[in-house]
Design a protein around this motif. Structure first.
Motif, PDB file in Angstrom:
ATOM      1  N   GLY A 178       0.826  -1.203   0.000  1.00 17.05           N
ATOM      2  CA  GLY A 178       0.000   0.000   0.000  1.00 17.05           C
ATOM      3  C   GLY A 178       0.856   1.246   0.000  1.00 17.05           C
ATOM      4  O   GLY A 178       2.034   1.225  -0.386  1.00 17.05           O
ATOM      5  N   ASP A 179       0.260   2.347   0.461  1.00 14.11           N
ATOM      6  CA  ASP A 179       0.936   3.638   0.472  1.00 14.11           C
ATOM      7  C   ASP A 179       1.628   3.862   1.813  1.00 14.11           C
ATOM      8  O   ASP A 179       1.035   3.669   2.882  1.00 14.11           O
ATOM      9  CB  ASP A 179      -0.073   4.766   0.231  1.00 14.11           C
ATOM     10  CG  ASP A 179      -0.747   4.645  -1.134  1.00 14.11           C
ATOM     11  OD1 ASP A 179      -0.072   4.204  -2.083  1.00 14.11           O
ATOM     12  OD2 ASP A 179      -1.947   4.980  -1.235  1.00 14.11           O
ATOM     13  N   THR A 180       2.883   4.296   1.763  1.00  9.70           N
ATOM     14  CA  THR A 180       3.626   4.599   2.987  1.00  9.70           C
ATOM     15  C   THR A 180       3.064   5.844   3.657  1.00  9.70           C
ATOM     16  O   THR A 180       2.749   6.840   2.996  1.00  9.70           O
ATOM     17  CB  THR A 180       5.116   4.807   2.673  1.00  9.70           C
ATOM     18  OG1 THR A 180       5.630   3.609   2.070  1.00  9.70           O
ATOM     19  CG2 THR A 180       5.905   5.114   3.930  1.00  9.70           C
ATOM     20  N   ILE A 217       1.840   1.721   6.749  1.00 11.38           N
ATOM     21  CA  ILE A 217       1.517   1.453   5.345  1.00 11.38           C
ATOM     22  C   ILE A 217       0.008   1.340   5.272  1.00 11.38           C
ATOM     23  O   ILE A 217      -0.597   0.602   6.054  1.00 11.38           O
ATOM     24  CB  ILE A 217       2.183   0.164   4.839  1.00 11.38           C
ATOM     25  CG1 ILE A 217       3.706   0.286   4.887  1.00 11.38           C
ATOM     26  CG2 ILE A 217       1.714  -0.165   3.420  1.00 11.38           C
ATOM     27  CD1 ILE A 217       4.446  -1.001   4.532  1.00 11.38           C
ATOM     28  N   LYS A 220      -4.800  -1.308   0.589  1.00 10.25           N
ATOM     29  CA  LYS A 220      -5.940  -0.974  -0.264  1.00 10.25           C
ATOM     30  C   LYS A 220      -6.953  -2.109  -0.351  1.00 10.25           C
ATOM     31  O   LYS A 220      -7.829  -2.105  -1.216  1.00 10.25           O
ATOM     32  CB  LYS A 220      -5.434  -0.604  -1.661  1.00 10.25           C
ATOM     33  CG  LYS A 220      -4.504   0.610  -1.646  1.00 10.25           C
ATOM     34  CD  LYS A 220      -4.007   0.982  -3.035  1.00 10.25           C
ATOM     35  CE  LYS A 220      -3.071   2.196  -2.951  1.00 10.25           C
ATOM     36  NZ  LYS A 220      -2.568   2.618  -4.290  1.00 10.25           N
TER      37      LYS A 220
END
Length: 311
Positions: A178-180, A217, A220
């Protein structure tokens, strides 16, 4: 078997008849839902579908001698496959007088039952009844009386299950994805060693007054519900001195557990988080083990949890 009907009945009742009774054998290569147990005891059972919970009638008192499962009405939807989740609505009745013990038809809180190896090992009768059953089917599930010394009340419990859906279960991730997210100042610092295992530095971190659940993190995937069983890797340390007291990484395999059967801080902190996330939990003692020491875990605790999947 994760949390099947735990909102209604103690899990022990559902596992009381793990030894299978007589069952019918499928006649084709495709799995077919199998009846099993003391089927004669359910000969008077009539189930009439309704807008919500069905109308149920049976000769009282109802008693079964073994765990008993019977399809009382076949559905017309897709057949449940091994590895899927059976989504069920449940009406729980007392065998002596038919009084209602619980009703998820009314609440709309459907239960997901993983039709997997774990269910097959723990309750083969239920597994064989769900495997091959079609969406829309009604199943009767009756448990033999349980002695009060084992938490029962010496009565048979009758569950009417309607299969409302069959869902594929994605395979767990191998690591968070996912996104940090950059955490705010003042929280434990988390790094990784050369093998990707989280390392937690608690130096200078203040004692928490409530659970802190910080994404490191942001995954999604699906959001975790408080009733879910999740697959996760984790590391836990004491906030007081950073001593590691538990790590799934040390055992070489992710852990699988129900959020309804862990410390309050985990349930509170992980509910609503998404699959793929790495979550930093800072948990006050009151929402962990309190004044009791659990192994080397004591006082305020810190965890890094990688949510890899939902079962």
């Amino acid at each position: 078997m994760r949390r099947l009907l735990a909102l209604l009945l103690p899990l022990a009742l559902l596992l009381a008849g793990c030894a299978s009774g007589s069952s019918s054998s499928p006649s084709s290569s495709q799995p077919t839902s199998q009846n099993a147990g003391d089927l004669n005891a359910l000969s008077s059972l009539k189930v009439t579908p309704a807008a919500k919970a069905p109308t149920v009638d049976f000769a009282k008192p109802l008693t079964v001698s073994s765990l008993t499962v019977k399809t009382v009405q076949d559905g017309t939807g897709a057949a449940i496959k091994a590895g899927q989740d059976a989504v069920v609505s449940v009406l729980a009745l007392k065998g002596t007088d038919g009084s209602v013990l619980g009703d998820t038809f009314a609440s709309g809180e459907s239960q997901k039952v993983p039709v997997d190896d774990s269910l097959q090992q723990q309750n083969s009768v239920l597994y064989n009844a769900l495997l091959g059953a079609k969406v829309g089917s009604y199943l009767a599930y009756a448990t033999p009386p349980v002695d009060p010394e084992q938490g029962g009340d010496n009565t048979t419990t009758l569950l009417i299950l309607k299969i409302t859906d069959a869902k594929d279960v994605p395979a767990p991730l191998s690591k968070p994805e996912g996104d940090t997210v950059t955490p705010p100042a003042g929280l434990p610092k988390v790094t990784e060693d050369s093998k990707g295992v989280p390392q937690i530095d608690v130096k200078g971190v203040a004692k928490p007054t409530d659970v802190v659940a910080q994404d490191l993190i942001k995954g999604k995937g699906a959001a975790v519900e408080a009733s879910d069983t999740i697959v996760a890797n984790y590391v836990g340390v004491n906030l007081s001195d950073g001593t590691k007291f538990d790590s799934s990484y040390d055992r070489g395999t992710p852990a699988t557990f129900s959020l309804g059967q862990v410390i309050e801080g985990w349930t509170k902190g992980l509910t609503g988080k998404t699959v793929g996330s790495r979550v930093l939990l800072v948990i006050p003692a009151a929402q962990a083990y309190g004044d009791q020491q659990q192994g080397q875990a004591k006082g305020d605790l810190v965890f890094v949890v990688d949510i890899l999947g939902i079962k």
